[in-house]
Design a protein around this motif. Structure first.
Motif, short mmCIF file in Angstrom:
data_model
loop_
_atom_site.label_atom_id
_atom_site.label_comp_id
_atom_site.label_asym_id
_atom_site.label_seq_id
_atom_site.Cartn_x
_atom_site.Cartn_y
_atom_site.Cartn_z
N THR A 123 0.63 -1.29 -0.03
CA THR A 123 -0.14 0.13 0.03
C THR A 123 0.92 1.31 0.00
OG1 THR A 123 -0.08 0.04 2.34
CG2 THR A 123 -1.75 -1.33 1.12
N ASN A 124 0.22 2.35 -0.47
CA ASN A 124 0.85 3.64 -0.35
C ASN A 124 1.65 3.99 1.08
OD1 ASN A 124 0.73 4.15 -3.08
ND2 ASN A 124 -0.92 5.44 -2.73
N ASP A 125 0.80 3.79 2.02
CA ASP A 125 1.18 4.03 3.36
C ASP A 125 2.36 3.17 3.90
OD1 ASP A 125 -0.81 5.92 3.76
OD2 ASP A 125 -2.02 4.64 4.91
N ALA A 126 2.33 1.79 3.39
CA ALA A 126 3.40 0.75 3.41
C ALA A 126 4.62 1.22 2.88
CB ALA A 126 2.99 -0.52 3.40
N GLN A 127 4.39 1.78 1.64
CA GLN A 127 5.64 2.48 0.85
C GLN A 127 6.09 3.55 1.64
OE1 GLN A 127 5.66 2.30 -3.24
NE2 GLN A 127 3.66 1.00 -3.45
N ALA A 128 5.44 4.34 2.04
CA ALA A 128 6.03 5.50 2.56
C ALA A 128 6.92 5.23 3.97
CB ALA A 128 4.90 6.77 3.19
N SER A 150 6.85 -1.34 -12.34
CA SER A 150 7.50 -0.12 -11.41
C SER A 150 6.72 1.26 -11.22
CB SER A 150 8.82 0.16 -12.14
OG SER A 150 8.70 0.96 -13.43
N SER A 151 5.58 1.55 -12.05
CA SER A 151 4.94 2.56 -11.77
C SER A 151 4.19 2.82 -10.63
CB SER A 151 3.91 2.98 -13.06
OG SER A 151 3.28 1.67 -13.34
N LYS A 152 4.04 1.39 -9.99
CA LYS A 152 3.26 1.32 -8.90
C LYS A 152 4.24 1.52 -7.51
CE LYS A 152 -0.55 -1.74 -10.71
NZ LYS A 152 -1.12 -2.78 -10.31
N ILE A 153 5.49 1.97 -7.96
CA ILE A 153 6.17 1.94 -6.68
C ILE A 153 6.26 3.48 -6.54
CG2 ILE A 153 8.48 1.81 -5.86
CD1 ILE A 153 7.03 -0.89 -5.95
N ILE A 154 6.40 4.22 -5.54
CA ILE A 154 6.21 5.43 -5.29
C ILE A 154 7.75 6.04 -5.59
CG2 ILE A 154 4.54 5.52 -3.55
CD1 ILE A 154 6.72 5.94 -1.39
N ASP A 155 7.84 7.28 -6.08
CA ASP A 155 9.02 8.17 -6.78
C ASP A 155 9.98 8.27 -5.59
OD1 ASP A 155 7.92 8.34 -9.13
OD2 ASP A 155 7.14 10.35 -8.99
N PRO A 156 9.81 8.58 -4.51
CA PRO A 156 10.85 8.52 -3.49
C PRO A 156 11.54 7.12 -3.16
CG PRO A 156 8.89 9.68 -2.64
CD PRO A 156 8.37 8.77 -3.79
#
Length: 324
Positions: A123-128, A150-156
């Motif tokens: 999830t985006n929260d988990a990636q953050a 790879s587009s589903k991986i956040i830029d940071p």
């Protein structure tokens, strides 16, 4: 059947995908440029965070494990944590398992490795939270992530990784591996059979090896017919005839061929769409017809993906081609 008998039957007893999984980067097939760059990191003992992207069955997980084995030798499992992010995709897995491992002292080695398979499921929260963990423990932990998109991986996270994009494995590399495994297992193959395995795999080595093992159990020789039956794959010429019948206005005949693929061969609508898409330029169609086919294929694929009835959409596609 006794254990002794089982050992004489090709395909029984072990899973060939695991039995013949490459143990070093040199053994990884079809990605010489990528493995050479990864090998240079290992030789310098200077591994950045890595992001592997690409379709299934092309060597992403194998490359990650091979890196750990080459860096740490027999103790690789002590310094290597593998998690499948599709199983545990929430923020808790980052806060608990990942963070607990990352804070450990790597001991005699310079750093330890956390491998996140299917990281695009996080999830985006988990990636953050993961991004912060990557920063906090960068002195003693390296991350390797694999994903299909790879587009589903956040830029940071992407900006903190060296990104490697794995393409489909070339047909000649798949064929070479099939020949090697068949020889090791004492399996007789025909050239048509190997060609069918390569076609059905479409760059997916895991699919090719699994199909070889399944076909080897069916009979003494792995030939074209056994491969197409095992993989529920249509012969390219059957797909070609169906499309040409539709383009020539013979909807009834095209529909009959479609019915044979779905009913008798048990093919799913999505598989037929995939074969159509990757084969359309091999049909010898002129540009206008090829564009029409691709347009209809794209529309049918979208509707099937959204949950529409597969047979209805495929028949509608053929009818549209027949009317124009």
């Amino acid at each position: 059947m006794s254990e002794a008998d089982t050992e004489t039957v090709p395909g029984r007893g072990t899973i060939w995908v695991e039995k013949y999984r490459p143990q070093t980067l040199d053994e990884v097939a079809g990605h010489d440029d990528i493995t050479a760059r990864l090998q240079s990191y290992i030789e310098k003992n200077d591994l950045p965070n890595l992001l592997f992207s690409g379709q299934a069955g092309i060597g992403k997980t194998t490359s990650a494990v091979a890196i750990a084995k080459e860096l740490y030798g027999d103790d690789w499992q002590t310094h290597f944590l593998e998690l499948n992010a599709s199983d545990e995709r929430g923020i808790d897995v980052v806060r608990d398992q990942i963070k607990n491992f990352a804070r450990h002292d790597p001991g005699a080695v310079d750093f330890q490795i956390i491998f996140l398979d299917e990281a695009d499921s996080l999830t985006n929260d988990a990636q953050a939270a993961l991004r912060r963990t990557m920063e906090q423990f960068s002195d003693k932990t390296r991350f390797i992530m694999s994903c299909n998109y790879s587009s589903k991986i956040i830029d940071p996270i992407q900006s903190r990784c060296a990104v490697f994009r794995f393409g489909p494995i070339p047909d000649d590399a798949v064929a070479e591996r099939i020949h090697y495994i068949a020889n090791e297992e004492g399996i007789e193959t025909t050239e048509d059979g190997v060609g069918a395995l390569v076609y059905a795999a479409d760059g997916d080595m895991r699919k090719a090896i699994n199909a070889l093992q399944a076909a080897a159990v069916m009979g003494e020789t792995v030939d074209e017919e056994s491969v197409f039956v095992i993989t529920s794959t249509a012969r390219p010429e059957d797909i070609k005839e169906m499309v040409k019948d539709a383009l020539e206005g013979d909807f009834t005949r095209a529909r009959s061929k479609l019915d044979e693929l779905i009913t008798e061969r048990g093919m799913a609508g999505g598989d037929i769409i995939d074969q159509l898409h990757r084969s359309v330029w091999e049909f010898g169609l002129d540009d206008d017809d090829a564009v029409r086919v691709l347009e209809r294929v794209g529309e049918a694929d979208y509707r099937i993906t959204e949950g529409a009835n597969e047979r209805v959409q495929l028949e509608a596609m053929l009818a549209s081609l027949a009317l124009n």
